[in-house]
Scaffold this active site. Structure first.
Site, PDB file in Angstrom:
ATOM      1  N   SER B 119       0.821  -1.217   0.000  1.00  0.00           N
ATOM      2  CA  SER B 119       0.000   0.000   0.000  1.00  0.00           C
ATOM      3  C   SER B 119       0.850   1.259   0.000  1.00  0.00           C
ATOM      4  O   SER B 119       1.929   1.298   0.588  1.00  0.00           O
ATOM      5  CB  SER B 119      -0.897   0.021   1.225  1.00  0.00           C
ATOM      6  OG  SER B 119      -1.681  -1.125   1.268  1.00  0.00           O
ATOM      7  N   SER B 153       2.261  -3.158   8.346  1.00  0.00           N
ATOM      8  CA  SER B 153       2.295  -3.883   9.615  1.00  0.00           C
ATOM      9  C   SER B 153       3.665  -4.511   9.795  1.00  0.00           C
ATOM     10  O   SER B 153       4.266  -5.000   8.829  1.00  0.00           O
ATOM     11  CB  SER B 153       1.249  -4.993   9.624  1.00  0.00           C
ATOM     12  OG  SER B 153      -0.007  -4.476   9.283  1.00  0.00           O
ATOM     13  N   GLU B 236      -3.533 -14.111   1.089  1.00  0.00           N
ATOM     14  CA  GLU B 236      -3.865 -13.280   2.243  1.00  0.00           C
ATOM     15  C   GLU B 236      -5.325 -13.493   2.635  1.00  0.00           C
ATOM     16  O   GLU B 236      -5.667 -13.601   3.807  1.00  0.00           O
ATOM     17  CB  GLU B 236      -3.619 -11.820   1.880  1.00  0.00           C
ATOM     18  CG  GLU B 236      -3.975 -10.841   2.987  1.00  0.00           C
ATOM     19  CD  GLU B 236      -3.478  -9.421   2.695  1.00  0.00           C
ATOM     20  OE1 GLU B 236      -3.109  -9.141   1.540  1.00  0.00           O
ATOM     21  OE2 GLU B 236      -3.470  -8.611   3.624  1.00  0.00           O
ATOM     22  N   GLU B 369     -15.745  -3.566   1.043  1.00  0.00           N
ATOM     23  CA  GLU B 369     -16.376  -3.152  -0.224  1.00  0.00           C
ATOM     24  C   GLU B 369     -15.697  -3.841  -1.401  1.00  0.00           C
ATOM     25  O   GLU B 369     -16.358  -4.320  -2.328  1.00  0.00           O
ATOM     26  CB  GLU B 369     -16.274  -1.627  -0.389  1.00  0.00           C
ATOM     27  CG  GLU B 369     -17.196  -0.830   0.536  1.00  0.00           C
ATOM     28  CD  GLU B 369     -16.713  -0.798   1.985  1.00  0.00           C
ATOM     29  OE1 GLU B 369     -15.501  -0.979   2.218  1.00  0.00           O
ATOM     30  OE2 GLU B 369     -17.551  -0.619   2.889  1.00  0.00           O
TER      31      GLU B 369
HETATM   32  C1  FAD Z   1      -4.499  -2.515  10.459  1.00  0.00           C
HETATM   33  C2  FAD Z   1      -4.041  -2.415   9.045  1.00  0.00           C
HETATM   34  C3  FAD Z   1      -2.909  -3.062   8.644  1.00  0.00           C
HETATM   35  C4  FAD Z   1      -2.448  -2.958   7.332  1.00  0.00           C
HETATM   36  N1  FAD Z   1      -1.292  -3.598   7.005  1.00  0.00           N
HETATM   37  C5  FAD Z   1      -0.802  -3.445   5.758  1.00  0.00           C
HETATM   38  C6  FAD Z   1       0.445  -4.019   5.403  1.00  0.00           C
HETATM   39  O1  FAD Z   1       1.085  -4.662   6.210  1.00  0.00           O
HETATM   40  N2  FAD Z   1       0.933  -3.829   4.170  1.00  0.00           N
HETATM   41  C7  FAD Z   1       0.250  -3.122   3.230  1.00  0.00           C
HETATM   42  O2  FAD Z   1       0.726  -3.021   2.108  1.00  0.00           O
HETATM   43  N3  FAD Z   1      -0.958  -2.562   3.514  1.00  0.00           N
HETATM   44  C8  FAD Z   1      -1.483  -2.690   4.764  1.00  0.00           C
HETATM   45  N4  FAD Z   1      -2.696  -2.109   5.079  1.00  0.00           N
HETATM   46  C9  FAD Z   1      -3.350  -1.278   4.060  1.00  0.00           C
HETATM   47  C10 FAD Z   1      -4.640  -1.832   3.515  1.00  0.00           C
HETATM   48  O3  FAD Z   1      -4.401  -2.909   2.651  1.00  0.00           O
HETATM   49  C11 FAD Z   1      -5.373  -0.676   2.813  1.00  0.00           C
HETATM   50  O4  FAD Z   1      -5.684   0.275   3.802  1.00  0.00           O
HETATM   51  C12 FAD Z   1      -6.632  -1.110   2.131  1.00  0.00           C
HETATM   52  O5  FAD Z   1      -6.361  -1.907   1.017  1.00  0.00           O
HETATM   53  C13 FAD Z   1      -7.513   0.066   1.720  1.00  0.00           C
HETATM   54  O6  FAD Z   1      -6.837   1.033   0.983  1.00  0.00           O
HETATM   55  P1  FAD Z   1      -6.916   2.565   1.397  1.00  0.00           P
HETATM   56  O7  FAD Z   1      -6.606   2.632   2.839  1.00  0.00           O
HETATM   57  O8  FAD Z   1      -6.084   3.316   0.463  1.00  0.00           O
HETATM   58  O9  FAD Z   1      -8.438   2.993   1.217  1.00  0.00           O
HETATM   59  P2  FAD Z   1      -9.095   3.563  -0.117  1.00  0.00           P
HETATM   60  O10 FAD Z   1      -8.782   2.663  -1.240  1.00  0.00           O
HETATM   61  O11 FAD Z   1      -8.795   4.991  -0.253  1.00  0.00           O
HETATM   62  O12 FAD Z   1     -10.626   3.388   0.243  1.00  0.00           O
HETATM   63  C14 FAD Z   1     -11.416   4.358   0.929  1.00  0.00           C
HETATM   64  C15 FAD Z   1     -12.835   3.826   0.990  1.00  0.00           C
HETATM   65  O13 FAD Z   1     -13.367   3.718  -0.335  1.00  0.00           O
HETATM   66  C16 FAD Z   1     -13.811   2.400  -0.570  1.00  0.00           C
HETATM   67  N5  FAD Z   1     -13.554   2.058  -1.957  1.00  0.00           N
HETATM   68  C17 FAD Z   1     -12.399   2.154  -2.648  1.00  0.00           C
HETATM   69  N6  FAD Z   1     -12.554   1.691  -3.891  1.00  0.00           N
HETATM   70  C18 FAD Z   1     -13.813   1.271  -3.996  1.00  0.00           C
HETATM   71  C19 FAD Z   1     -14.584   0.662  -5.022  1.00  0.00           C
HETATM   72  N7  FAD Z   1     -14.063   0.368  -6.208  1.00  0.00           N
HETATM   73  N8  FAD Z   1     -15.853   0.371  -4.759  1.00  0.00           N
HETATM   74  C20 FAD Z   1     -16.395   0.644  -3.536  1.00  0.00           C
HETATM   75  N9  FAD Z   1     -15.731   1.193  -2.537  1.00  0.00           N
HETATM   76  C21 FAD Z   1     -14.453   1.504  -2.773  1.00  0.00           C
HETATM   77  C22 FAD Z   1     -13.020   1.549   0.381  1.00  0.00           C
HETATM   78  O14 FAD Z   1     -13.686   0.329   0.641  1.00  0.00           O
HETATM   79  C23 FAD Z   1     -12.917   2.432   1.593  1.00  0.00           C
HETATM   80  O15 FAD Z   1     -14.086   2.307   2.338  1.00  0.00           O
HETATM   81  C24 FAD Z   1      -3.175  -2.204   6.388  1.00  0.00           C
HETATM   82  C25 FAD Z   1      -4.350  -1.557   6.784  1.00  0.00           C
HETATM   83  C26 FAD Z   1      -4.780  -1.657   8.092  1.00  0.00           C
HETATM   84  C27 FAD Z   1      -6.025  -0.937   8.469  1.00  0.00           C
END
Ligand code: FAD
Lengths: 381, 399
Positions: B119, B153, B236, B369
């Site tokens: 990410s 993480s 995963e 989602e």
């Molecule tokens: C506790 C925790 C640990 C994590 N650990 C890791 C890690 O070790 N390594 C790593 O690489 N990542 C990690 N992540 C990141 C995680 O994979 C991302 O946060 C996640 O994939 C969502 O991306 P974003 O945060 O950019 O949200 P966004 O993509 O910006 O999403 C924002 C909102 O919009 C919604 N949304 C986005 N696109 C769509 C769509 N097409 N249709 C409908 N809704 C949509 C999402 O569901 C969300 O509600 C971690 C996250 C958390 C919370």
């Protein structure tokens, strides 16, 4: 990120090992029943029969009960049945639910058969043979809403010398029955349907007719003493509730499949409505619920089949869960079909009516949650 | 059936040999785990020489049970979850012999912790939009990486990372990505704790500045990183279903315990919700069990994609109920001190922590989602949303 390990809690009931899959034999049985229903029980003909006020199809029942042998699945071979188990009966019910089939299977081949098996008397044996052969239809003269774990109604009295008097409402499939199983204060009786007064009621579910059964000094064969009779009925209600979950599963599956098929092809705003995320997410959630309902229904069928000690809990869990899923699947089916879903011609309403009636049959989800509270030792305030 | 039974017997014999040669009482933990790996009893479905025996995956339970009964030490999967669940299957599928031999053993033993550098601030759900650049140096053939990752993480405990970076901005976003194994101790890797909703910093920001990665640490072909990443993501999401939980295990356990022990907290409204959630937790347990049985019978079902969704929702609802049930105590929190934990553990923590941490269950590893989209499109066959980013070069996308 995965589920945590549990702290130690007092295990309430031993968890019996469960087989949640379908065996080869079960899949064969399913194919046979499904082929029959596809042939002879399409939605159009179910609706046409329902409109005449006589929803049952005796010819269809004959094939299912006699030729496929479904009537006697729960009955041991030495009593003329198939010697199968609740697992197989559950598969039949899944298919019957998928087709909202108007046949007295749940009432006759499950509830009545279980009552007679529970009597385990020489008087019950001949009737059980007839039931298992598929030639005699038995229906228990109890309200369809009667739930396992609930007090049994003292509706019918023996007014002397086995003359039965009283009346029972909401008896399902009574109009299709040859013999009624009547729970009276002096025991259990097999009463010829012809000697009872049947007053059809107008049912919400057009495919499972209800009637008030009135007995005026009717006579029948006494099959069991009061204690045995009550135990037999209570056991039958448990099996019935557990297997009803499979009917609800089949029904929910049909609703999901039919709805997915519809939204894939129906276009609005220049694209299939199924490509809108609002609908995709609703259907994905429904799919999750149906997949879970399958696990719950299979667990109940398996627990009943193996006589697992935790069967009453597993049945309560299945009913507490599956009735809601079936109703929601049918409601989503109506909604996502739009105007078509509100029409009399489209079969969605048959499913909604069955699902809603099923959610009252053999105990509501709320009733079963109450049972879960008892079994899991989570008492009310 | 017979073949599997024979193999189970063979496995038991191997376990006995291992225990005889390395009595757990007299062997250091790490030495025992190394010996177990070398005996092919680490993950029995992996190939021989790589910690396995090419046996059916389901037989792992036989080995685990025997070793647990003998009091042998385990390799705390909670601490090395990303390595076990994500890095290892990807390395197995795409790695060279050299990479497999170098990385799998210390990964499994837990001597080397892994993290996932996927990410980015601008690329989460739309992971393929990532902008971290990897440029190949002429001469050395090494890759020089610049960019920023986020929400990583365990980056603070990790020795290695799986990393995806853009190697050709001129191609559409899914095609210009390459997958690397990144040394977290290499110069230019900077890990900064990112404090989260619970007060602790379980995840981090990771800044990559001129980080040098030898080409021998590339996983899969140049530009084929997206396919490799999909293997990681799939693993995963399915890693949950294989676990066996007892009835009333998981998040429902602490709430049920409070309910039994503290009658003064009970109300009718809470009772109804508790029973609904207890039933749903039991049904989720059965669904997971059914999935396990399907896998064992070699008929994997699509239910796997659903388990993460179900657990996320249930964990959140149940932990929310727990806070409410505790009444005045629910107003309190255990400790807001900023810490950098080594593992994520829901047990031994209070209800407020569970409530807050569970919010991540519907975000980490793909949001609910996004997973619902996957179920709708891949399982139900519903049409995808119209999209306009498929054939555009990454550099021309709007950001
Ligand atoms: C506790 C925790 C640990 C994590 N650990 C890791 C890690 O070790 N390594 C790593 O690489 N990542 C990690 N992540 C990141 C995680 O994979 C991302 O946060 C996640 O994939 C969502 O991306 P974003 O945060 O950019 O949200 P966004 O993509 O910006 O999403 C924002 C909102 O919009 C919604 N949304 C986005 N696109 C769509 C769509 N097409 N249709 C409908 N809704 C949509 C999402 O569901 C969300 O509600 C971690 C996250 C958390 C919370």
């Amino acid at each position: 990120m995965t589920a945590p390990t549990a702290p130690t809690t007092p295990p309430t009931l031993p968890t019996a090992p469960t087989d949640l899959l379908y065996s080869g034999t079960e899949e064969e049985l399913r194919s046979a029943v499904r082929a029959l229903l596809a042939d002879r029980c399409d939605a159009k003909s179910v609706l046409a029969r329902a409109e005449t006020g006589r929803p049952h199809d005796p010819a269809l029942w004959h094939t299912l009960a006699v030729e496929i042998g479904a009537a006697g699945l729960l009955v041991p071979e030495k009593l003329g049945g198939q010697g199968a188990s609740h697992r197989e009966a559950a598969v039949v019910l899944e298919e019957l639910g998928r087709a909202v089939a108007p046949v007295p299977y749940l009432t006759g081949a499950v509830l009545a058969a279980e009552i007679l098996l529970g009597c385990d008397t020489s008087e019950a044996a001949p009737l059980l043979r007839e039931l298992a052969s598929g030639h005699t239809v038995c229906a228990p003269a109890v309200p369809l809403t009667l739930a396992p774990g609930a007090p049994l109604p003292p509706a019918v009295r023996d007014s002397g010398g086995g003359a039965l008097t009283g009346s029972v409402t909401s008896v399902a499939d009574a109009v299709a029955a040859d013999v009624l199983l009547v729970l009276a204060d002096t025991g259990l009786y097999a009463v010829p349907a012809a000697s009872a007064e049947l007053t059809p009621q107008v049912p919400l579910d057009l495919t499972r007719p209800l009637a008030t059964v009135t007995l005026r000094s009717a006579t029948g064969t006494r099959l069991a003493d009061p204690a045995t009779a009550r135990a037999a009925v209570a056991g039958a209600l448990l099996s019935g509730a557990g297997l009803l979950a499979s009917e609800q599963l089949g029904l929910a599956e049909w609703c999901l499949t039919e709805t997915v098929g519809h939204v894939r092809t129906r276009h609005q705003f220049n694209r299939p409505v199924g490509s809108f995320q609002a609908l995709k997410h609703r259907l994905a959630r429904l799919w999750l619920d149906v997949a879970s309902a399958r696990a719950a229904a299979r667990a109940a069928a398996d627990a009943l089949a193996t006589g697992a000690p935790d069967a009453p809990l597993t049945v309560a869990v299945a009913q507490a869960y599956c009735s809601g899923v079936a109703v929601r699947a049918a409601e989503e089916c109506v909604q996502l079909h739009g105007g078509i879903g509100m029409t009399w011609e489209h079969p969605a309403h048959l499913y909604l009516k069955r699902a809603k009636a099923d959610s009252l049959a053999l105990g509501t989800a709320g009733h079963h949650r109450g049972l879960v509270a008892d079994f899991a030792e989570l008492p009310a305030p | 059936m017979t073949a599997a039974a024979t193999t189970a017997e063979e496995l038991r014999a191997r376990v006995r040999d291992l225990l005889a040669a390395h009595p757990p009482r007299d062997t250091a933990r790490t030495d025992f785990l190394r010996a177990r790996f070398d005996a092919g009893l680490a993950w029995v479905h992996y190939p021989e020489g790589l910690g396995g025996l090419g046996a059916p995956r389901t037989l792992q339970a036989v080995v685990d049970a025997e070793l647990e009964a003998a009091g042998a030490p385990g390799n705390d999967p909670r601490r090395i979850g990303i390595g076990l669940g994500m890095a290892a299957p990807t390395i197995l599928a795409y790695g060279t012999e050299e990479q497999k031999n170098r990385f799998l053993r210390p990964l499994w033993v837990g001597e080397e912790v892994w993290c996932q550098l996927f990410s980015e601030p601008g690329a989460g759900s739309d992971l393929a939009a990532l902008g971290t650049r990897a440029v190949r140096e002429t001469g050395s053939g090494d890759w020089i990486v610049d960019g920023q990752k986020v929400w990583t993480s365990s980056a603070h405990t990790a020795r290695w990372a799986i990393l995806i970076a853009r190697t050709d901005p001129g191609l559409p976003k899914h095609r210009g990505i390459t997958y690397f194994l990144c040394d977290m101790h290499a110069p230019g890797v900077e890990v900064r704790p990112l404090r989260q909703i619970t007060g602790e910093a379980e995840f981090n920001e990771v800044f990559l500045t001129g980080v040098r990665i030898p080409d021998s640490h590339r996983l899969g072909a140049v530009g084929e990183g997206w396919a490799v990443a999909r293997t990681t993501l799939m693993n995963e999401r399915v890693s949950i279903g294989g676990m066996r939980i007892p009835r009333e295990g998981g998040m429902i356990a602490p709430v049920a315990a409070v309910w039994r022990e503290r009658p003064e907290l009970r109300t009718h409204a809470l009772h109804q919700r508790l029973l609904e959630l207890w039933v749903e937790a039991e049904v989720a347990r059965l669904t997971g069990e059914r999935l396990r049985q399907q896998l064992a019978a070699g008929q994997p079902g699509p239910e796997g994609s659903g388990m993460k969704l179900t657990f996320a929702r249930l964990n959140q609802e149940i932990s929310g109920l727990e806070v409410e049930l505790l009444a005045e105590e629910g107003l309190l929190y255990e400790d807001w001190t900023m810490r950098r934990p080594e593992l994520v553990d829901f047990t031994g923590r209070d209800a407020g922590y569970r409530y807050l941490r569970a919010k991540g269950n519907s975000i980490e590893g793909g949001t609910s989602e996004i997973l619902l989209n996957i179920v709708a499109e891949r399982v139900l066959g519903l049409p995808p949303e119209p999209r306009d980013d498929k054939d555009l070069a990454w550099k021309d996308l709007s950001r």
